[in-house]
Design an enzyme around this catalytic site. Sequence first.
Site, PDB file in Angstrom:
ATOM      1  N   CYS A 159      -2.455  -5.971   2.088  1.00  0.00           N
ATOM      2  CA  CYS A 159      -3.314  -7.163   2.096  1.00  0.00           C
ATOM      3  C   CYS A 159      -3.201  -7.982   0.819  1.00  0.00           C
ATOM      4  O   CYS A 159      -3.393  -9.207   0.856  1.00  0.00           O
ATOM      5  CB  CYS A 159      -4.755  -6.791   2.392  1.00  0.00           C
ATOM      6  SG  CYS A 159      -5.632  -5.885   1.094  1.00  0.00           S
ATOM      7  N   ASP A 160      -2.873  -7.369  -0.318  1.00  0.00           N
ATOM      8  CA  ASP A 160      -2.721  -8.122  -1.564  1.00  0.00           C
ATOM      9  C   ASP A 160      -1.702  -9.250  -1.408  1.00  0.00           C
ATOM     10  O   ASP A 160      -1.811 -10.308  -2.029  1.00  0.00           O
ATOM     11  CB  ASP A 160      -2.219  -7.230  -2.704  1.00  0.00           C
ATOM     12  CG  ASP A 160      -2.784  -5.837  -2.741  1.00  0.00           C
ATOM     13  OD1 ASP A 160      -3.307  -5.376  -1.712  1.00  0.00           O
ATOM     14  OD2 ASP A 160      -2.668  -5.186  -3.784  1.00  0.00           O
ATOM     15  N   ALA A 161      -0.690  -8.986  -0.577  1.00  0.00           N
ATOM     16  CA  ALA A 161       0.399  -9.945  -0.397  1.00  0.00           C
ATOM     17  C   ALA A 161      -0.102 -11.288   0.104  1.00  0.00           C
ATOM     18  O   ALA A 161       0.522 -12.329  -0.153  1.00  0.00           O
ATOM     19  CB  ALA A 161       1.428  -9.383   0.582  1.00  0.00           C
ATOM     20  N   LEU A 162      -1.239 -11.296   0.793  1.00  0.00           N
ATOM     21  CA  LEU A 162      -1.741 -12.534   1.377  1.00  0.00           C
ATOM     22  C   LEU A 162      -2.331 -13.477   0.340  1.00  0.00           C
ATOM     23  O   LEU A 162      -2.580 -14.653   0.633  1.00  0.00           O
ATOM     24  CB  LEU A 162      -2.758 -12.210   2.472  1.00  0.00           C
ATOM     25  CG  LEU A 162      -2.206 -11.353   3.614  1.00  0.00           C
ATOM     26  CD1 LEU A 162      -3.270 -11.081   4.662  1.00  0.00           C
ATOM     27  CD2 LEU A 162      -0.978 -12.001   4.243  1.00  0.00           C
ATOM     28  N   PHE A 163      -2.537 -12.984  -0.850  1.00  0.00           N
ATOM     29  CA  PHE A 163      -2.886 -13.843  -1.989  1.00  0.00           C
ATOM     30  C   PHE A 163      -1.637 -14.311  -2.713  1.00  0.00           C
ATOM     31  O   PHE A 163      -1.583 -15.428  -3.222  1.00  0.00           O
ATOM     32  CB  PHE A 163      -3.777 -13.083  -2.968  1.00  0.00           C
ATOM     33  CG  PHE A 163      -4.066 -13.813  -4.249  1.00  0.00           C
ATOM     34  CD1 PHE A 163      -5.150 -14.674  -4.352  1.00  0.00           C
ATOM     35  CD2 PHE A 163      -3.262 -13.643  -5.370  1.00  0.00           C
ATOM     36  CE1 PHE A 163      -5.414 -15.354  -5.539  1.00  0.00           C
ATOM     37  CE2 PHE A 163      -3.518 -14.312  -6.557  1.00  0.00           C
ATOM     38  CZ  PHE A 163      -4.601 -15.174  -6.638  1.00  0.00           C
TER      39      PHE A 163
END
Length: 371
Positions: A159-163
Amino acid sequence: MKSILRFSLVILVFSCTNTSFSQKIKPKKVKENMQRVADWQIKNFKELYSNRKQPHHPLDWTNAALYVGMVKWAAMADDDAYYEWLKNIGEENEWQLYKRKYHADDHAVGQMYVELFRKYGDERMIAPTKEQFNFIMYHPSLSSLEWETPYHQDRWNWCDALFMSPPVWAKLYKETGEKKYLDFMVGEFKASTDFLFDKDENLYYRDERYFSQLDNGTKIFWSRGNGWVFAGLTNIMNELDPQSEGYKYFLDIYTKMAEKILKIQTPEGHWAMSLLGLDFYPTTETSGSSFYVYGLAWGINHGILDKATYEPAVKKGWNAMVGHVTKDGMLGYVQPIGAAPGKAWPDKTEVYGTGAFLSAGSEVYKLYGGE
Protein backbone atom coordinates in the site's frame (compact mmCIF):
# COMPACT_ATOMS: atom_id res chain seq x y z
CA MET A 1 -8.81 11.20 51.38
CA LYS A 2 -6.95 9.12 48.77
CA SER A 3 -10.12 8.87 46.71
CA ILE A 4 -10.53 12.64 46.75
CA LEU A 5 -6.92 13.16 45.69
CA ARG A 6 -7.26 10.58 42.92
CA PHE A 7 -10.46 12.22 41.66
CA SER A 8 -8.82 15.65 41.74
CA LEU A 9 -5.87 14.34 39.75
CA VAL A 10 -8.18 12.84 37.11
CA ILE A 11 -10.00 16.17 36.78
CA LEU A 12 -6.70 18.04 36.47
CA VAL A 13 -5.39 15.71 33.75
CA PHE A 14 -8.68 15.86 31.87
CA SER A 15 -8.77 19.64 32.08
CA CYS A 16 -5.21 19.99 30.77
CA THR A 17 -5.84 17.52 27.96
CA ASN A 18 -9.14 19.13 27.03
CA THR A 19 -7.50 22.56 26.97
CA SER A 20 -4.84 21.26 24.58
CA PHE A 21 -7.45 19.87 22.22
CA SER A 22 -9.60 23.00 22.33
CA GLN A 23 -6.76 25.45 21.72
CA LYS A 24 -7.62 27.79 18.89
CA ILE A 25 -5.46 27.22 15.85
CA LYS A 26 -4.01 30.41 14.42
CA PRO A 27 -2.50 30.51 10.90
CA LYS A 28 0.53 32.47 12.07
CA LYS A 29 1.32 29.81 14.68
CA VAL A 30 0.85 27.01 12.17
CA LYS A 31 3.38 28.68 9.90
CA GLU A 32 5.82 29.19 12.75
CA ASN A 33 5.63 25.52 13.72
CA MET A 34 6.11 24.42 10.12
CA GLN A 35 9.19 26.60 9.72
CA ARG A 36 10.66 25.35 12.97
CA VAL A 37 10.26 21.73 11.86
CA ALA A 38 11.48 22.41 8.31
CA ASP A 39 14.56 24.27 9.53
CA TRP A 40 15.46 21.55 12.02
CA GLN A 41 15.13 18.87 9.36
CA ILE A 42 17.33 20.71 6.85
CA LYS A 43 19.95 21.29 9.53
CA ASN A 44 19.84 17.58 10.45
CA PHE A 45 19.21 16.24 6.96
CA LYS A 46 21.71 13.39 7.20
CA GLU A 47 20.91 12.32 10.73
CA LEU A 48 19.20 8.94 11.00
CA TYR A 49 17.04 7.22 13.55
CA SER A 50 16.18 3.92 11.84
CA ASN A 51 19.27 1.92 12.76
CA ARG A 52 20.96 2.47 9.40
CA LYS A 53 24.72 2.91 9.18
CA GLN A 54 24.65 5.26 6.21
CA PRO A 55 22.49 8.30 5.49
CA HIS A 56 19.56 7.79 3.16
CA HIS A 57 20.42 8.53 -0.44
CA PRO A 58 18.98 11.92 -1.45
CA LEU A 59 16.69 10.18 -3.97
CA ASP A 60 15.51 7.44 -1.58
CA TRP A 61 11.79 7.20 -0.82
CA THR A 62 12.37 8.38 2.75
CA ASN A 63 13.69 11.70 1.55
CA ALA A 64 11.24 11.85 -1.34
CA ALA A 65 8.39 11.82 1.18
CA LEU A 66 10.12 14.67 2.99
CA TYR A 67 10.32 16.65 -0.25
CA VAL A 68 6.58 16.21 -0.87
CA GLY A 69 5.91 18.13 2.32
CA MET A 70 8.89 20.47 2.01
CA VAL A 71 7.77 21.74 -1.38
CA LYS A 72 4.38 22.58 0.12
CA TRP A 73 6.16 24.53 2.82
CA ALA A 74 8.40 26.21 0.23
CA ALA A 75 5.27 27.59 -1.45
CA MET A 76 4.21 29.17 1.86
CA ALA A 77 7.60 30.47 3.02
CA ASP A 78 8.54 34.14 2.88
CA ASP A 79 11.48 33.58 0.51
CA ASP A 80 12.75 31.00 -1.97
CA ALA A 81 15.41 29.50 0.29
CA TYR A 82 13.51 26.21 0.63
CA TYR A 83 12.89 26.00 -3.11
CA GLU A 84 16.60 26.56 -3.65
CA TRP A 85 17.46 23.79 -1.20
CA LEU A 86 15.22 21.39 -3.10
CA LYS A 87 16.46 22.60 -6.47
CA ASN A 88 20.05 21.95 -5.44
CA ILE A 89 19.17 18.31 -4.65
CA GLY A 90 17.72 17.92 -8.13
CA GLU A 91 20.73 19.55 -9.78
CA GLU A 92 23.22 17.40 -7.88
CA ASN A 93 21.40 14.27 -9.01
CA GLU A 94 20.78 15.41 -12.60
CA TRP A 95 17.01 15.16 -12.09
CA GLN A 96 17.12 11.37 -12.17
CA LEU A 97 14.74 9.06 -10.37
CA TYR A 98 16.38 6.56 -8.04
CA LYS A 99 17.99 3.31 -9.18
CA ARG A 100 15.15 0.77 -9.67
CA LYS A 101 13.25 1.33 -12.90
CA TYR A 102 9.88 -0.12 -11.89
CA HIS A 103 9.89 0.19 -8.11
CA ALA A 104 7.38 2.76 -6.84
CA ASP A 105 9.62 3.90 -3.98
CA ASP A 106 12.22 5.06 -6.48
CA HIS A 107 9.68 7.11 -8.42
CA ALA A 108 8.58 9.21 -5.45
CA VAL A 109 11.18 11.95 -5.88
CA GLY A 110 9.48 12.73 -9.19
CA GLN A 111 6.74 14.52 -7.25
CA MET A 112 9.24 17.14 -6.17
CA TYR A 113 10.70 17.42 -9.67
CA VAL A 114 7.31 18.25 -11.17
CA GLU A 115 6.63 20.88 -8.52
CA LEU A 116 9.98 22.53 -9.23
CA PHE A 117 9.23 22.40 -12.95
CA ARG A 118 6.01 24.25 -12.21
CA LYS A 119 7.93 26.98 -10.47
CA TYR A 120 10.96 27.30 -12.73
CA GLY A 121 9.68 26.02 -16.09
CA ASP A 122 12.88 24.11 -16.81
CA GLU A 123 12.10 21.04 -18.92
CA ARG A 124 15.30 19.35 -17.71
CA MET A 125 13.65 18.86 -14.34
CA ILE A 126 11.09 16.35 -15.62
CA ALA A 127 12.68 14.97 -18.80
CA PRO A 128 14.26 11.88 -17.15
CA THR A 129 10.99 11.08 -15.34
CA LYS A 130 9.02 11.28 -18.57
CA GLU A 131 11.53 9.08 -20.36
CA GLN A 132 11.45 6.42 -17.64
CA PHE A 133 7.67 6.42 -17.34
CA ASN A 134 7.32 6.15 -21.11
CA PHE A 135 9.53 3.07 -21.00
CA ILE A 136 7.40 1.53 -18.23
CA MET A 137 4.20 2.14 -20.18
CA TYR A 138 5.54 0.46 -23.29
CA HIS A 139 7.23 -2.34 -21.34
CA PRO A 140 4.77 -2.91 -18.48
CA SER A 141 5.58 -5.39 -15.78
CA LEU A 142 3.67 -8.65 -16.11
CA SER A 143 4.38 -9.70 -12.53
CA SER A 144 1.65 -10.95 -10.25
CA LEU A 145 0.64 -8.85 -7.24
CA GLU A 146 1.14 -11.86 -4.99
CA TRP A 147 3.99 -11.28 -2.56
CA GLU A 148 6.06 -14.37 -3.20
CA THR A 149 6.18 -14.13 -6.99
CA PRO A 150 9.34 -12.98 -8.84
CA TYR A 151 9.72 -9.24 -9.35
CA HIS A 152 6.50 -8.70 -7.41
CA GLN A 153 7.39 -5.13 -6.42
CA ASP A 154 7.66 -4.11 -10.05
CA ARG A 155 3.95 -3.43 -9.54
CA TRP A 156 2.14 -1.68 -6.68
CA ASN A 157 1.49 -4.69 -4.49
CA TRP A 158 2.11 -2.93 -1.15
CA CYS A 159 0.00 0.00 0.00
CA ASP A 160 2.91 2.43 0.54
CA ALA A 161 3.43 2.36 -3.22
CA LEU A 162 0.16 4.23 -3.73
CA PHE A 163 1.73 7.32 -2.21
CA MET A 164 5.06 6.98 -3.97
CA SER A 165 4.37 6.52 -7.68
CA PRO A 166 0.74 7.30 -8.69
CA PRO A 167 0.91 11.04 -7.88
CA VAL A 168 3.90 11.38 -10.22
CA TRP A 169 1.87 9.85 -13.07
CA ALA A 170 -1.01 12.20 -12.26
CA LYS A 171 1.28 15.23 -12.24
CA LEU A 172 2.80 14.28 -15.60
CA TYR A 173 -0.70 13.93 -17.02
CA LYS A 174 -1.58 17.40 -15.73
CA GLU A 175 1.58 19.00 -17.11
CA THR A 176 1.68 17.30 -20.49
CA GLY A 177 -2.02 16.79 -21.17
CA GLU A 178 -1.14 13.28 -22.34
CA LYS A 179 -3.87 10.94 -21.13
CA LYS A 180 -1.64 7.89 -21.47
CA TYR A 181 -0.06 8.74 -18.11
CA LEU A 182 -3.43 8.90 -16.39
CA ASP A 183 -4.78 5.76 -18.03
CA PHE A 184 -1.76 3.68 -17.03
CA MET A 185 -1.84 4.95 -13.46
CA VAL A 186 -5.57 4.41 -12.97
CA GLY A 187 -5.34 0.87 -14.34
CA GLU A 188 -2.54 -0.09 -11.98
CA PHE A 189 -4.15 1.69 -9.02
CA LYS A 190 -7.38 -0.23 -9.56
CA ALA A 191 -5.49 -3.52 -9.68
CA SER A 192 -3.74 -2.70 -6.40
CA THR A 193 -6.95 -1.59 -4.71
CA ASP A 194 -8.86 -4.66 -5.83
CA PHE A 195 -6.05 -6.70 -4.27
CA LEU A 196 -5.33 -4.81 -1.02
CA PHE A 197 -8.52 -2.94 -0.02
CA ASP A 198 -10.72 -4.47 2.68
CA LYS A 199 -14.28 -3.48 1.73
CA ASP A 200 -15.61 -4.29 5.19
CA GLU A 201 -13.17 -1.99 7.00
CA ASN A 202 -12.49 0.51 4.19
CA LEU A 203 -8.78 0.26 4.89
CA TYR A 204 -5.80 -1.16 3.03
CA TYR A 205 -3.69 -4.12 4.03
CA ARG A 206 -0.01 -3.34 3.78
CA ASP A 207 0.50 -6.32 1.48
CA GLU A 208 -0.73 -9.86 0.90
CA ARG A 209 1.13 -11.24 3.92
CA TYR A 210 -1.35 -9.55 6.26
CA PHE A 211 -4.59 -10.81 4.67
CA SER A 212 -5.06 -13.65 7.11
CA GLN A 213 -3.01 -12.42 10.06
CA LEU A 214 -4.54 -11.22 13.29
CA ASP A 215 -2.87 -9.22 16.05
CA ASN A 216 -4.51 -9.82 19.41
CA GLY A 217 -7.63 -10.84 17.51
CA THR A 218 -7.80 -7.76 15.28
CA LYS A 219 -7.07 -7.34 11.59
CA ILE A 220 -3.74 -5.64 10.94
CA PHE A 221 -4.08 -2.28 9.22
CA TRP A 222 -0.84 -0.38 9.58
CA SER A 223 -1.38 3.28 10.39
CA ARG A 224 1.42 4.77 8.31
CA GLY A 225 0.61 2.42 5.44
CA ASN A 226 -2.96 3.69 5.30
CA GLY A 227 -1.62 7.21 5.82
CA TRP A 228 0.49 6.75 2.69
CA VAL A 229 -2.64 5.79 0.76
CA PHE A 230 -4.83 8.58 2.15
CA ALA A 231 -2.25 11.25 1.39
CA GLY A 232 -1.59 9.67 -2.00
CA LEU A 233 -5.27 9.89 -2.91
CA THR A 234 -5.23 13.54 -1.93
CA ASN A 235 -2.16 14.25 -4.04
CA ILE A 236 -3.67 12.46 -7.03
CA MET A 237 -7.01 14.29 -6.84
CA ASN A 238 -5.17 17.61 -6.71
CA GLU A 239 -4.15 16.94 -10.32
CA LEU A 240 -7.49 15.84 -11.78
CA ASP A 241 -10.64 17.52 -13.02
CA PRO A 242 -13.30 17.01 -10.32
CA GLN A 243 -15.82 16.19 -13.05
CA SER A 244 -13.70 13.41 -14.55
CA GLU A 245 -14.32 9.70 -14.12
CA GLY A 246 -10.83 9.22 -12.73
CA TYR A 247 -11.41 11.79 -10.01
CA LYS A 248 -14.71 10.19 -9.05
CA TYR A 249 -13.02 6.80 -8.71
CA PHE A 250 -10.41 8.15 -6.29
CA LEU A 251 -12.99 10.27 -4.47
CA ASP A 252 -15.06 7.18 -3.69
CA ILE A 253 -12.12 5.50 -1.98
CA TYR A 254 -11.12 8.74 -0.24
CA THR A 255 -14.56 9.38 1.28
CA LYS A 256 -14.88 5.79 2.51
CA MET A 257 -11.48 6.00 4.16
CA ALA A 258 -12.22 9.43 5.64
CA GLU A 259 -15.35 8.15 7.33
CA LYS A 260 -13.44 5.24 8.83
CA ILE A 261 -10.49 7.40 9.87
CA LEU A 262 -12.81 9.76 11.70
CA LYS A 263 -14.32 6.90 13.69
CA ILE A 264 -11.02 5.44 14.88
CA GLN A 265 -9.14 8.58 15.95
CA THR A 266 -7.88 8.14 19.52
CA PRO A 267 -9.03 10.38 22.38
CA GLU A 268 -5.50 11.83 22.44
CA GLY A 269 -5.82 13.00 18.82
CA HIS A 270 -3.52 10.54 17.01
CA TRP A 271 -4.24 7.22 15.30
CA ALA A 272 -3.06 3.88 16.69
CA MET A 273 -0.16 2.20 14.88
CA SER A 274 -2.49 -0.75 14.30
CA LEU A 275 -5.60 1.15 13.38
CA LEU A 276 -8.04 -1.29 14.95
CA GLY A 277 -5.79 -2.20 17.88
CA LEU A 278 -5.51 0.87 20.09
CA ASP A 279 -5.61 -1.25 23.24
CA PHE A 280 -2.40 -2.96 22.15
CA TYR A 281 -0.64 0.04 20.53
CA PRO A 282 -1.31 3.02 22.80
CA THR A 283 1.92 4.86 21.89
CA THR A 284 1.55 7.95 19.72
CA GLU A 285 2.80 7.71 16.12
CA THR A 286 3.13 10.98 14.24
CA SER A 287 3.89 10.09 10.62
CA GLY A 288 0.68 8.21 9.88
CA SER A 289 -1.33 10.59 12.05
CA SER A 290 0.03 13.65 10.24
CA PHE A 291 -1.06 12.17 6.92
CA TYR A 292 -4.60 11.73 8.25
CA VAL A 293 -4.67 15.34 9.43
CA TYR A 294 -3.44 16.39 6.00
CA GLY A 295 -6.05 14.42 4.09
CA LEU A 296 -8.96 15.38 6.32
CA ALA A 297 -8.09 19.08 6.28
CA TRP A 298 -7.74 18.93 2.50
CA GLY A 299 -11.20 17.40 2.21
CA ILE A 300 -12.76 20.18 4.27
CA ASN A 301 -10.89 22.85 2.30
CA HIS A 302 -12.20 21.41 -0.97
CA GLY A 303 -15.80 21.15 0.20
CA ILE A 304 -15.73 17.35 0.13
CA LEU A 305 -15.97 16.69 3.86
CA ASP A 306 -18.50 18.36 6.15
CA LYS A 307 -16.65 20.90 8.26
CA ALA A 308 -18.86 20.52 11.32
CA THR A 309 -18.22 16.78 11.32
CA TYR A 310 -14.53 16.62 10.47
CA GLU A 311 -12.96 19.87 11.70
CA PRO A 312 -12.86 18.82 15.38
CA ALA A 313 -10.78 15.78 14.37
CA VAL A 314 -8.37 17.96 12.40
CA LYS A 315 -8.01 20.38 15.31
CA LYS A 316 -7.43 17.61 17.82
CA GLY A 317 -5.01 15.86 15.48
CA TRP A 318 -2.97 18.93 14.62
CA ASN A 319 -2.67 20.02 18.24
CA ALA A 320 -1.52 16.50 19.11
CA MET A 321 1.14 16.57 16.38
CA VAL A 322 2.44 19.99 17.43
CA GLY A 323 2.60 18.69 20.98
CA HIS A 324 5.26 16.20 19.86
CA VAL A 325 7.56 18.81 18.29
CA THR A 326 10.56 19.54 20.49
CA LYS A 327 11.71 23.02 21.35
CA ASP A 328 14.41 22.72 18.67
CA GLY A 329 11.92 21.66 16.00
CA MET A 330 12.28 17.87 15.86
CA LEU A 331 9.07 15.91 15.33
CA GLY A 332 9.13 13.02 17.76
CA TYR A 333 7.26 9.71 17.91
CA VAL A 334 7.91 8.85 14.25
CA GLN A 335 7.89 5.08 13.82
CA PRO A 336 11.14 3.85 12.24
CA ILE A 337 11.19 2.26 8.79
CA GLY A 338 8.96 -0.79 8.78
CA ALA A 339 5.94 -2.46 7.26
CA ALA A 340 3.70 -3.11 10.26
CA PRO A 341 2.68 -1.69 13.64
CA GLY A 342 5.61 -1.34 16.00
CA LYS A 343 7.14 1.17 18.40
CA ALA A 344 7.93 4.88 18.43
CA TRP A 345 9.80 7.12 20.85
CA PRO A 346 9.59 10.82 21.77
CA ASP A 347 13.28 11.41 20.94
CA LYS A 348 13.34 9.61 17.57
CA THR A 349 12.26 10.91 14.21
CA GLU A 350 12.59 10.29 10.48
CA VAL A 351 12.53 12.47 7.38
CA TYR A 352 9.23 11.09 6.08
CA GLY A 353 7.56 12.09 9.35
CA THR A 354 8.65 15.66 8.76
CA GLY A 355 7.25 15.48 5.24
CA ALA A 356 3.91 14.28 6.57
CA PHE A 357 3.84 17.04 9.20
CA LEU A 358 4.57 19.76 6.64
CA SER A 359 1.88 18.39 4.34
CA ALA A 360 -0.59 18.50 7.23
CA GLY A 361 0.41 22.04 8.13
CA SER A 362 -0.13 23.25 4.57
CA GLU A 363 -3.81 22.32 4.69
CA VAL A 364 -4.38 23.20 8.36
CA TYR A 365 -3.00 26.66 7.57
CA LYS A 366 -5.61 27.14 4.83
CA LEU A 367 -8.42 25.69 6.96
CA TYR A 368 -7.90 28.28 9.69
CA GLY A 369 -7.66 31.31 7.45
CA GLY A 370 -4.12 31.32 6.05
CA GLU A 371 -3.63 32.46 2.47
